[in-house]
Design a protein around this motif. Structure first.
Motif, mmCIF file in Angstrom:
data_model
loop_
_atom_site.group_PDB
_atom_site.id
_atom_site.type_symbol
_atom_site.label_atom_id
_atom_site.label_comp_id
_atom_site.label_asym_id
_atom_site.label_seq_id
_atom_site.Cartn_x
_atom_site.Cartn_y
_atom_site.Cartn_z
ATOM 1 N N GLY A 168 0.801 -1.210 0.000
ATOM 2 C CA GLY A 168 0.000 0.000 0.000
ATOM 3 C C GLY A 168 0.838 1.266 0.000
ATOM 4 O O GLY A 168 0.475 2.255 0.650
ATOM 5 N N ARG A 169 1.955 1.231 -0.721
ATOM 6 C CA ARG A 169 2.838 2.398 -0.804
ATOM 7 C C ARG A 169 3.019 2.773 -2.275
ATOM 8 O O ARG A 169 2.710 1.982 -3.184
ATOM 9 C CB ARG A 169 4.186 2.115 -0.140
ATOM 10 C CG ARG A 169 4.053 1.643 1.316
ATOM 11 C CD ARG A 169 5.396 1.315 1.929
ATOM 12 N NE ARG A 169 6.149 2.524 2.224
ATOM 13 C CZ ARG A 169 6.056 3.189 3.362
ATOM 14 N NH1 ARG A 169 5.198 2.780 4.300
ATOM 15 N NH2 ARG A 169 6.782 4.257 3.585
ATOM 16 N N SER A 170 3.580 3.946 -2.514
ATOM 17 C CA SER A 170 3.785 4.367 -3.896
ATOM 18 C C SER A 170 4.987 3.647 -4.489
ATOM 19 O O SER A 170 5.955 3.336 -3.775
ATOM 20 C CB SER A 170 4.017 5.875 -3.965
ATOM 21 O OG SER A 170 5.289 6.200 -3.450
ATOM 22 N N PRO A 171 4.958 3.358 -5.803
ATOM 23 C CA PRO A 171 6.103 2.710 -6.450
ATOM 24 C C PRO A 171 7.394 3.497 -6.272
ATOM 25 O O PRO A 171 8.470 2.898 -6.106
ATOM 26 C CB PRO A 171 5.678 2.648 -7.926
ATOM 27 C CG PRO A 171 4.185 2.612 -7.878
ATOM 28 C CD PRO A 171 3.820 3.515 -6.727
ATOM 29 N N ALA A 172 7.320 4.841 -6.302
ATOM 30 C CA ALA A 172 8.516 5.649 -6.152
ATOM 31 C C ALA A 172 9.139 5.449 -4.768
ATOM 32 O O ALA A 172 10.370 5.341 -4.614
ATOM 33 C CB ALA A 172 8.190 7.118 -6.381
ATOM 34 N N THR A 173 8.287 5.409 -3.742
ATOM 35 C CA THR A 173 8.790 5.198 -2.366
ATOM 36 C C THR A 173 9.471 3.845 -2.247
ATOM 37 O O THR A 173 10.570 3.739 -1.686
ATOM 38 C CB THR A 173 7.632 5.296 -1.362
ATOM 39 O OG1 THR A 173 7.075 6.608 -1.419
ATOM 40 C CG2 THR A 173 8.107 5.005 0.050
ATOM 41 N N VAL A 174 8.835 2.814 -2.791
ATOM 42 C CA VAL A 174 9.407 1.468 -2.701
ATOM 43 C C VAL A 174 10.700 1.388 -3.501
ATOM 44 O O VAL A 174 11.681 0.762 -3.060
ATOM 45 C CB VAL A 174 8.391 0.418 -3.188
ATOM 46 C CG1 VAL A 174 9.058 -0.956 -3.324
ATOM 47 C CG2 VAL A 174 7.207 0.352 -2.242
ATOM 48 N N ARG A 175 10.751 2.044 -4.662
ATOM 49 C CA ARG A 175 11.977 2.032 -5.461
ATOM 50 C C ARG A 175 13.132 2.654 -4.680
ATOM 51 O O ARG A 175 14.256 2.140 -4.697
ATOM 52 C CB ARG A 175 11.751 2.779 -6.774
ATOM 53 C CG ARG A 175 12.946 2.677 -7.731
ATOM 54 C CD ARG A 175 12.634 3.220 -9.115
ATOM 55 N NE ARG A 175 12.109 4.576 -9.051
ATOM 56 C CZ ARG A 175 10.868 4.928 -9.413
ATOM 57 N NH1 ARG A 175 10.017 4.006 -9.850
ATOM 58 N NH2 ARG A 175 10.468 6.188 -9.349
ATOM 59 N N ASN A 176 12.861 3.756 -3.985
ATOM 60 C CA ASN A 176 13.903 4.385 -3.170
ATOM 61 C C ASN A 176 14.343 3.479 -2.016
ATOM 62 O O ASN A 176 15.531 3.414 -1.671
ATOM 63 C CB ASN A 176 13.408 5.718 -2.614
ATOM 64 C CG ASN A 176 13.262 6.777 -3.685
ATOM 65 O OD1 ASN A 176 13.910 6.706 -4.740
ATOM 66 N ND2 ASN A 176 12.400 7.759 -3.451
ATOM 67 N N GLN A 177 13.376 2.764 -1.402
ATOM 68 C CA GLN A 177 13.716 1.855 -0.313
ATOM 69 C C GLN A 177 14.560 0.684 -0.808
ATOM 70 O O GLN A 177 15.493 0.240 -0.129
ATOM 71 C CB GLN A 177 12.441 1.348 0.363
ATOM 72 C CG GLN A 177 11.730 2.428 1.184
ATOM 73 C CD GLN A 177 10.444 1.929 1.799
ATOM 74 O OE1 GLN A 177 9.650 1.265 1.142
ATOM 75 N NE2 GLN A 177 10.233 2.260 3.077
ATOM 76 N N ILE A 178 14.238 0.215 -2.013
ATOM 77 C CA ILE A 178 15.028 -0.879 -2.582
ATOM 78 C C ILE A 178 16.463 -0.421 -2.826
ATOM 79 O O ILE A 178 17.418 -1.152 -2.543
ATOM 80 C CB ILE A 178 14.380 -1.387 -3.886
ATOM 81 C CG1 ILE A 178 13.067 -2.097 -3.572
ATOM 82 C CG2 ILE A 178 15.335 -2.321 -4.629
ATOM 83 C CD1 ILE A 178 12.272 -2.505 -4.803
ATOM 84 N N GLN A 179 16.614 0.788 -3.314
ATOM 85 C CA GLN A 179 17.959 1.317 -3.535
ATOM 86 C C GLN A 179 18.719 1.387 -2.210
ATOM 87 O O GLN A 179 19.909 1.041 -2.143
ATOM 88 C CB GLN A 179 17.877 2.703 -4.169
ATOM 89 C CG GLN A 179 19.246 3.301 -4.479
ATOM 90 C CD GLN A 179 19.129 4.674 -5.157
ATOM 91 O OE1 GLN A 179 18.042 5.092 -5.554
ATOM 92 N NE2 GLN A 179 20.251 5.355 -5.284
#
Length: 329
Positions: free
Chosen positions: A296-307
Motif C-alpha cells: 500500500g505504498r507508492s512505487p517511487a517510495t518502494v523504489r527508493n527503499q530498494i535502492q
C-alpha cells in the motif's frame, strides 16, 4: 586386587549403551535414561544430579535434575544446606565417590535436623560421586539414594560407581553438545557460527573455538570461564538475541541451561523490519510495483527503499541480495 579393577564385559556393554543413549535421546530424556541404566547394575530409589559452587552458607546449586524425587526436597534443602557435611566432604576434590549411612554419618544431637531432613525424603543410605574443578570452586555431581535403612552401600559398589561416574558425566556433556548440533541444523542462518553451553549464573560448560574467538572480538579482555558480564545481563532480561558491536548471540533455554549460538555481525543486521519485508519480497522475484501494491505504498517510495537496501547490503543483484539475507535470517 579389587574385583572392579578390570571391568567385566557387561560393564563395557553398559558403557556402549550409555554413549549410544547420549547420541540418540533428546536432552530432556537423557538423564533419566542414563540413571535407569545405572540402576540396572547399582540399585537405588532416587537421585539428584547437578552442578554447584560453594559459599559460606553451603553449596549453591547451579543446575539440578531430579530422578524419582520431588522438587520439595530441593526447596527444603536450601534452608539446611549449611549443615550438609556429605557435600562438604566431596567439594574441593578433583574426583571422588563416597558412601554414606545417614544414622552413622549424621549421628548425634548436633546433626538431628539434617538427619531428619534426609530420612524424611528417603535418604537412609546414599552414594555421592563428584568431579570438581577446585580452581573454579565448581563441582559436577550426582547422588544415588536408598530409602531402606538396611540397604547399605558396599565398598564394591562404591568402586563400581567410581569407575562408572566419569562416563555418565561425559555422556551428559556429549548429549548437550549433540543438542547444539540439532539447534544448528534448525538454525542454519547462524552458520558458520560459534556454540556454547552455560548455566543461568553464566558458568560455561562448553564453548567451541569459534565462540571464544567471536566473544574475544567483542570483549577483548574476556577469557572465561564465565560468560561475559554484559552478555549474561542481557540474556537475563529474556531478550531473543544479544546484538553487540561485532557479535550476534541467540540463546535457547532448555533443561535449565543456555544453549548459545553466535555469529559475527553482517550488513543485513542493519536492515529495519520494513526493509526486511521488502528485501524478502525482492528475493521472491517481486517487482517494485508489485511490492508497492502489496504494501500500500507508492512505487517511487518502494523504489527508493530498494535502492537503500542494496546500498546497506553492498550488493548489486538479486542473487547477491539473497546470499546477504541468508547470513542473518
Amino acid at each position: 586386587m579389587d574385583r572392579f579393577r578390570d571391568p567385566p564385559m557387561d560393564f563395557s556393554s553398559l558403557l556402549l549403551r550409555l554413549y549410544r543413549l547420549s547420541q540418540e535421546l533428546p536432552i530432556q530424556h537423557f538423564q533419566d535414561a542414563a540413571l535407569s541404566l545405572v540402576k540396572q547394575v547399582l540399585p537405588f530409589d532416587s537421585s539428584m544430579w547437578g552442578t554447584a559452587t560453594t559459599t559460606p552458607e553451603g553449596i549453591e546449586i547451579h543446575t539440578v535434575h531430579l530422578h524419582e524425587k520431588s522438587p520439595e526436597m530441593v526447596v527444603a534443602y536450601e534452608d539446611l544446606k549449611h549443615q550438609d557435611l556429605a557435600a562438604a566432604s566431596v567439594f574441593g576434590k578433583s574426583r571422588v565417590t563416597h558412601t554414606f549411612n545417614t544414622d552413622r554419618f549424621f549421628a548425634g544431637a548436633a546433626h538431628s535436623e539434617f538427619r531428619g531432613f534426609l530420612q524424611r525424603f528417603g535418604h537412609e543410605n546414599f552414594f555421592v560421586s563428584a568431579e570438581g574443578i577446585p580452581s573454579r570452586n565448581f563441582m559436577h555431581w550426582f547422588s544415588l539414594y536408598r530409602a531402606d535403612k538396611h540397604a547399605h552401600c558396599t565398598e564394591d559398589e562404591r568402586l563400581l560407581l567410581g569407575q562408572l561416574a566419569p562416563h555418565v558425566m561425559q555422556a551428559l556433556a556429549l548429549n548437550r553438545v549433540m543438542h547444539l548440533d540439532h539447534l544448528e541444523a534448525a538454525d542454519r542462518a547462524l552458520s558458520p557460527h560459534g556454540s556454547a553451553i552455560a548455566d543461568g549464573r553464566g558458568v560455561l560448560y562448553h564453548a567451541d573455538p569459534q565462540f571464544n574467538a567471536l566473544a574475544q572480538a567483542e570483549w577483548s579482555d574476556w577469557r572465561g570461564p564465565h560468560l561475559p558480564a554484559p552478555l549474561l545481563a542481557e540474556l537475563a532480561l529474556g531478550h531473543e538475541c544479544f546484538i553487540g558491536r561485532s557479535i550476534i548471540v541467540r540463546p535457547y533455554l532448555e533443561q535449565g541451561l543456555l544453549f548459545l549460538k553466535a555469529r559475527a555481525r553482517c550488513p543485513a543486521d542493519q536492515l529495519t523490519p520494513r526493509e526486511w519485508t521488502i528485501a524478502r519480497l525482492i528475493a521472491k522475484g517481486e517487482s517494485h510495483k508489485q511490492i508497492a501494491q502489496a504494501l500500500g505504498r507508492s512505487p517511487a517510495t518502494v523504489r527508493n527503499q530498494i535502492q537503500g537496501i542494496y546500498e546497506k547490503l553492498q550488493v548489486s543483484s538479486i542473487a547477491t541480495l539473497i546470499e546477504a539475507l541468508r547470513s542473518a535470517e
